[in-house]
Design a protein around this motif. Sequence first.
Motif, PDB file in Angstrom:
ATOM      1  N   LYS A  88      -6.284  -1.023   1.193  1.00  0.00           N
ATOM      2  CA  LYS A  88      -6.488  -0.536   2.563  1.00  0.00           C
ATOM      3  C   LYS A  88      -7.541  -1.348   3.313  1.00  0.00           C
ATOM      4  O   LYS A  88      -7.390  -1.630   4.505  1.00  0.00           O
TER       5      LYS A  88
ATOM      6  N   GLN B 147       0.830  -1.211   0.000  1.00  0.00           N
ATOM      7  CA  GLN B 147       0.000   0.000   0.000  1.00  0.00           C
ATOM      8  C   GLN B 147       0.860   1.255   0.000  1.00  0.00           C
ATOM      9  O   GLN B 147       0.527   2.249  -0.664  1.00  0.00           O
TER      10      GLN B 147
ATOM     11  N   THR C  95      -5.893   0.025  -4.534  1.00  0.00           N
ATOM     12  CA  THR C  95      -5.727   0.156  -3.081  1.00  0.00           C
ATOM     13  C   THR C  95      -6.030  -1.168  -2.394  1.00  0.00           C
ATOM     14  O   THR C  95      -6.867  -1.935  -2.872  1.00  0.00           O
TER      15      THR C  95
END
Length: 210
Positions: A149, A136, A147
């Motif tokens: 996350k 990330q 992404t």
Amino acid sequence: MREILTKIVQRSELHKKWLNTLSFLENAGARKISACEEPELVDITQLKHAAEEHRHAYYLKKQIQKLDGPAPRHYGLSELLAPIHTRQYLHKLDIQCARYLKTQFGFEGRKLKYAAYLYVTYLIEVRADELYPAYQDVLTGQQSKVTVKSIILEEEGHLKEMTSMLEILHPDWQMHASHLQRIEETLFNNWFEEIAKNVLRSEPLRAELA
């Protein structure tokens, strides 16, 4: 590791294969969790974990669509980075952990399956807690549309769950986990070295075609 991850993120074809490779590993992990389930003695944490690992595999596949060009459709050898090592990584870890637990505790059958599930999952979550944040950071630095996350947050939760379950299994679990982590580290390093070779081998070809 970050240098190789940066090279991967900078090149769409490598990046698509990398995401597909991570998706394969998440899917393989989910299937292994499901394979450890008993027909009746399945708790909600195990169901939740298998479901989330399957979702991660799907999510990573969807992230590929943010990159230019056609996405890998399957998990074929030509669609993964370091395909042989990728396919063997979790399998070898599973076998070596089960062998250790059987020798140490004399576990057999259902007990061995469950203990191996806890330890192997713990080891993978510890690894994910290192790999995904590093990835990330590179994605953020390269201003990528991709992404991970949400995966990072869920893997952190999984790690806490596995730690709690191992504490119930036996009080000295950390001593055994430390030994098994050395096994996982060797397998991971061998896998990532092959990933790096794949990435670096592709650079002269890129220069030739430019």
